[in-house]
Design a protein around this motif. Structure first.
Motif, PDB file in Angstrom:
ATOM      1  N   PHE A  73     -13.775  -9.086   4.541  1.00 20.81           N
ATOM      2  CA  PHE A  73     -12.318  -9.027   4.653  1.00 20.81           C
ATOM      3  C   PHE A  73     -11.726  -7.998   3.695  1.00 20.81           C
ATOM      4  CE2 PHE A  73     -13.345 -13.199   6.414  1.00 20.81           C
ATOM      5  CZ  PHE A  73     -12.611 -13.175   7.591  1.00 20.81           C
ATOM      6  N   LEU A  74     -11.279  -8.409   2.508  1.00 14.03           N
ATOM      7  CA  LEU A  74     -10.515  -7.533   1.615  1.00 14.03           C
ATOM      8  C   LEU A  74     -11.371  -6.618   0.750  1.00 14.03           C
ATOM      9  CD1 LEU A  74      -7.867 -10.187   0.502  1.00 14.03           C
ATOM     10  CD2 LEU A  74      -7.494  -8.282   2.077  1.00 14.03           C
ATOM     11  N   ASN A  75     -12.632  -6.970   0.555  1.00 16.24           N
ATOM     12  CA  ASN A  75     -13.551  -6.159  -0.262  1.00 16.24           C
ATOM     13  C   ASN A  75     -12.890  -5.785  -1.593  1.00 16.24           C
ATOM     14  OD1 ASN A  75     -15.760  -4.720  -1.076  1.00 16.24           O
ATOM     15  ND2 ASN A  75     -15.702  -3.218   0.582  1.00 16.24           N
ATOM     16  N   SER A  76     -12.479  -6.802  -2.314  1.00 16.21           N
ATOM     17  CA  SER A  76     -11.694  -6.600  -3.533  1.00 16.21           C
ATOM     18  C   SER A  76     -12.424  -5.813  -4.609  1.00 16.21           C
ATOM     19  CB  SER A  76     -11.261  -7.960  -4.099  1.00 16.21           C
ATOM     20  OG  SER A  76     -10.444  -8.642  -3.189  1.00 16.21           O
ATOM     21  N   ALA A  77     -13.744  -5.910  -4.655  1.00 20.13           N
ATOM     22  CA  ALA A  77     -14.490  -5.172  -5.671  1.00 20.13           C
ATOM     23  C   ALA A  77     -14.320  -3.669  -5.485  1.00 20.13           C
ATOM     24  CB  ALA A  77     -15.966  -5.552  -5.617  1.00 20.13           C
ATOM     25  N   LYS A  78     -14.276  -3.223  -4.235  1.00 13.50           N
ATOM     26  CA  LYS A  78     -14.144  -1.791  -3.951  1.00 13.50           C
ATOM     27  C   LYS A  78     -12.690  -1.373  -3.810  1.00 13.50           C
ATOM     28  CE  LYS A  78     -15.875   1.839  -0.874  1.00 13.50           C
ATOM     29  NZ  LYS A  78     -16.741   2.146   0.308  1.00 13.50           N
ATOM     30  N   TYR A  79     -11.863  -2.273  -3.265  1.00 13.13           N
ATOM     31  CA  TYR A  79     -10.458  -1.949  -3.021  1.00 13.13           C
ATOM     32  C   TYR A  79      -9.576  -3.004  -3.691  1.00 13.13           C
ATOM     33  CZ  TYR A  79     -12.608   0.889   0.632  1.00 13.13           C
ATOM     34  OH  TYR A  79     -13.388   1.790   1.318  1.00 13.13           O
ATOM     35  N   PRO A  80      -9.355  -2.876  -4.992  1.00 14.00           N
ATOM     36  CA  PRO A  80      -8.629  -3.921  -5.734  1.00 14.00           C
ATOM     37  C   PRO A  80      -7.140  -4.001  -5.410  1.00 14.00           C
ATOM     38  CG  PRO A  80      -9.103  -2.053  -7.158  1.00 14.00           C
ATOM     39  CD  PRO A  80      -9.832  -1.802  -5.881  1.00 14.00           C
ATOM     40  N   GLU A  81      -6.572  -2.941  -4.822  1.00 16.11           N
ATOM     41  CA  GLU A  81      -5.131  -2.930  -4.577  1.00 16.11           C
ATOM     42  C   GLU A  81      -4.807  -2.736  -3.087  1.00 16.11           C
ATOM     43  OE1 GLU A  81      -3.450  -1.181  -8.826  1.00 16.11           O
ATOM     44  OE2 GLU A  81      -3.490   0.124  -7.070  1.00 16.11           O
ATOM     45  N   ILE A  82      -3.774  -3.423  -2.663  1.00 14.29           N
ATOM     46  CA  ILE A  82      -3.155  -3.207  -1.352  1.00 14.29           C
ATOM     47  C   ILE A  82      -1.762  -2.652  -1.640  1.00 14.29           C
ATOM     48  CG2 ILE A  82      -2.364  -4.287   0.776  1.00 14.29           C
ATOM     49  CD1 ILE A  82      -4.411  -6.525   0.227  1.00 14.29           C
ATOM     50  N   VAL A  83      -1.464  -1.470  -1.098  1.00 12.17           N
ATOM     51  CA  VAL A  83      -0.250  -0.755  -1.496  1.00 12.17           C
ATOM     52  C   VAL A  83       0.636  -0.489  -0.287  1.00 12.17           C
ATOM     53  CG1 VAL A  83       0.697   1.300  -2.613  1.00 12.17           C
ATOM     54  CG2 VAL A  83      -1.502   0.353  -3.387  1.00 12.17           C
ATOM     55  N   PHE A  84       1.910  -0.879  -0.419  1.00 10.76           N
ATOM     56  CA  PHE A  84       2.918  -0.562   0.586  1.00 10.76           C
ATOM     57  C   PHE A  84       3.886   0.440  -0.017  1.00 10.76           C
ATOM     58  CE2 PHE A  84       7.114  -1.171   2.514  1.00 10.76           C
ATOM     59  CZ  PHE A  84       6.809  -0.987   3.855  1.00 10.76           C
ATOM     60  N   THR A  85       4.047   1.600   0.651  1.00  8.73           N
ATOM     61  CA  THR A  85       4.943   2.651   0.168  1.00  8.73           C
ATOM     62  C   THR A  85       6.035   2.898   1.191  1.00  8.73           C
ATOM     63  OG1 THR A  85       3.104   3.713  -0.999  1.00  8.73           O
ATOM     64  CG2 THR A  85       5.092   5.016  -0.669  1.00  8.73           C
ATOM     65  N   LEU A  86       7.275   2.724   0.781  1.00 12.87           N
ATOM     66  CA  LEU A  86       8.420   2.884   1.678  1.00 12.87           C
ATOM     67  C   LEU A  86       8.579   4.348   2.082  1.00 12.87           C
ATOM     68  CD1 LEU A  86      11.861   1.215   1.262  1.00 12.87           C
ATOM     69  CD2 LEU A  86      11.743   3.667   1.691  1.00 12.87           C
ATOM     70  N   THR A  87       8.824   4.576   3.388  1.00 12.22           N
ATOM     71  CA  THR A  87       9.054   5.932   3.878  1.00 12.22           C
ATOM     72  C   THR A  87      10.408   6.096   4.556  1.00 12.22           C
ATOM     73  OG1 THR A  87       7.936   5.421   5.980  1.00 12.22           O
ATOM     74  CG2 THR A  87       6.590   6.356   4.200  1.00 12.22           C
ATOM     75  N   GLU A  88      10.985   5.000   5.073  1.00 12.62           N
ATOM     76  CA  GLU A  88      12.237   5.126   5.812  1.00 12.62           C
ATOM     77  C   GLU A  88      12.964   3.783   5.853  1.00 12.62           C
ATOM     78  OE1 GLU A  88      13.730   6.418  10.339  1.00 12.62           O
ATOM     79  OE2 GLU A  88      11.632   6.624   9.740  1.00 12.62           O
ATOM     80  N   PHE A  89      14.293   3.847   5.879  1.00  8.14           N
ATOM     81  CA  PHE A  89      15.098   2.641   6.019  1.00  8.14           C
ATOM     82  C   PHE A  89      16.168   2.869   7.074  1.00  8.14           C
ATOM     83  CE2 PHE A  89      18.990   0.248   4.939  1.00  8.14           C
ATOM     84  CZ  PHE A  89      18.494  -1.036   5.114  1.00  8.14           C
ATOM     85  N   GLU A  90      16.332   1.894   7.976  1.00  5.56           N
ATOM     86  CA  GLU A  90      17.357   1.955   9.008  1.00  5.56           C
ATOM     87  C   GLU A  90      18.185   0.678   8.974  1.00  5.56           C
ATOM     88  OE1 GLU A  90      17.781   1.920  13.904  1.00  5.56           O
ATOM     89  OE2 GLU A  90      15.805   1.971  12.948  1.00  5.56           O
TER      90      GLU A  90
END
Length: 205
Positions: free
Chosen positions: A102-119
């Motif tokens: 699933f998340l493979n936390s050892a290799k990918y410790p972060e999940i990142v959401f970056t805002l690009t647009e707002f309506e």
């Protein structure tokens, strides 16, 4: 003719409403807000073998964004989840979620959401588009967002604070997370709901 002092003072005060009416309105400027991690909830829901949904959450998150209350514009922003903070109230399952299936936390410790647009879609409501990076892959995600409240916090820190709700549905397979799909053990759709408070940084006014 010189007016008596009392009448003169009344006359001056009488002009105040007129002066205020024609005075330029000073609008608020974009301000930076930091997510209050002590008042942040993110729940996800995913179907288990078709019987019932499993509900979980991520317990560690950091985030910030820039918001202009006068215009309602939501600008640059980021949310960062620690993938190993996943919690479903079942240790064996949580350990599995942190693993390579699933998340493979050892290799990918972060999940990142970056805002690009707002309506804006209505009063205190809108759609936020952003890039979600998970398992080394990035895909666009759209969230329905509601601004619940904006005011000075009544207790504690007394900072100007926003209260926000958001929700979305995504497919985990879009990020290469395909464990259990062929055997229909784990659903593909993940329903996500957010609720959090964000405080205006003291350096912004």
């Amino acid at each position: 003719m010189q007016l008596p002092d009392t009448i003169s003072r009344i006359s001056r005060f009488a002009f105040l409403p007129a002066l205020m009416a024609v005075a330029p309105v000073v609008s608020a400027e974009p301000a930076k807000f930091t997510v209050d991690s002590e008042h942040f909830s993110m729940a996800f829901e995913i179907m288990h073998i078709g019987y019932a949904p499993v509900i979980g959450m991520f317990r560690e998150v950091d985030g910030e964004f820039v918001y202009d209350e006068a215009t309602g514009d939501l600008n640059s922003g980021t949310l960062v989840f620690q993938s190993d903070s996943v919690f479903t109230n079942h240790k064996k399952r949580d350990d599995h979620l942190r693993g390579e299936d699933f998340l493979n936390s050892a290799k990918y410790p972060e999940i990142v959401f970056t805002l690009t647009e707002f309506e804006s879609t209505g009063e205190n409501a809108g759609k936020v588009t952003g890039d979600l990076t998970m398992l080394g892959q990035t895909n666009p995600v759209v969230l329905d967002v509601t601004l619940n409240k904006s005011a000075v916090y009544p207790i504690g820190h007394e900072d100007f604070t926003l209260g926000i709700s958001a929700e979305t549905i995504l497919k985990r397979s879009d990020w290469g997370m395909t464990y259990g799909l062929d055997s229909a053990l784990v659903g593909d759709e993940v329903r996500m709901r957010f609720g959090f408070e964000a405080n205006r940084d003291s350096g912004w006014f």
